[in-house]
Enzyme design. Sequence first.
Site, PDB file in Angstrom:
ATOM      1  N   HIS A 104       0.837  -1.204   0.000  1.00  0.00           N
ATOM      2  CA  HIS A 104       0.000   0.000   0.000  1.00  0.00           C
ATOM      3  C   HIS A 104       0.868   1.249   0.000  1.00  0.00           C
ATOM      4  O   HIS A 104       1.955   1.261   0.563  1.00  0.00           O
ATOM      5  CB  HIS A 104      -0.951   0.020   1.203  1.00  0.00           C
ATOM      6  CG  HIS A 104      -0.271  -0.134   2.528  1.00  0.00           C
ATOM      7  ND1 HIS A 104       0.100  -1.365   3.017  1.00  0.00           N
ATOM      8  CD2 HIS A 104       0.112   0.774   3.460  1.00  0.00           C
ATOM      9  CE1 HIS A 104       0.682  -1.203   4.198  1.00  0.00           C
ATOM     10  NE2 HIS A 104       0.712   0.086   4.490  1.00  0.00           N
ATOM     11  N   HIS A 106       0.624   5.271   1.164  1.00  0.00           N
ATOM     12  CA  HIS A 106      -0.086   6.302   1.913  1.00  0.00           C
ATOM     13  C   HIS A 106      -0.042   7.587   1.086  1.00  0.00           C
ATOM     14  O   HIS A 106       1.015   7.944   0.554  1.00  0.00           O
ATOM     15  CB  HIS A 106       0.632   6.608   3.228  1.00  0.00           C
ATOM     16  CG  HIS A 106       0.700   5.473   4.195  1.00  0.00           C
ATOM     17  ND1 HIS A 106      -0.146   5.376   5.274  1.00  0.00           N
ATOM     18  CD2 HIS A 106       1.515   4.382   4.257  1.00  0.00           C
ATOM     19  CE1 HIS A 106       0.155   4.281   5.969  1.00  0.00           C
ATOM     20  NE2 HIS A 106       1.163   3.658   5.379  1.00  0.00           N
TER      21      HIS A 106
END
Length: 140
Positions: A104, A106
């Site tokens: 992932h 951010h």
Amino acid sequence: MTAAYEPDNIFAKIIAGEIPSVKLYEDEDTLAFMDVMPQAPGHLLVIPKSRARNLLDADPAVLGKLIAVVQMLAKAAKTAFAADGVYVAQFNEPAAGQTVFHLHFHVVPRMDGVPLKPHAGGMADVEMLKEQAERIKAVL
Ligand code: 5GP
């Protein structure tokens, strides 16, 4: 050698629809949703739908599509929150701060002189996250 992908991680459950999330963007390969413990208003996460533990084991073709979505959402979040800048972060393995083991990025809008809240700090109000997601969606 990178550790193996663990299919029971929390983001795999979000992809599978087994646990809720406040989504703001989805396509065939990618999903973006609000971070439940935001470091600033508008903090969102961008993930591939395919399995990757982190950057180290990710398919470069997947990364190519993913980073294009990160760019699009970074611009949208910066506009939506009238931010001075936007922070993009990505951690690999616990030593580097990774706590959820599905790749992932951010994306966090930043204002001049306003410090970030701690990483993975307090839980946000879901209605507030939905409102923030709508603000970002409105400029996509
Ligand atoms: P990292 O693995 O890069 O350290 O960070 C994982 C991020 O996922 C943290 O910022 C944390 O707040 C967020 N997070 C952890 N669990 C959940 C969850 O169930 N839903 C959402 N939307 N975010 C989560």
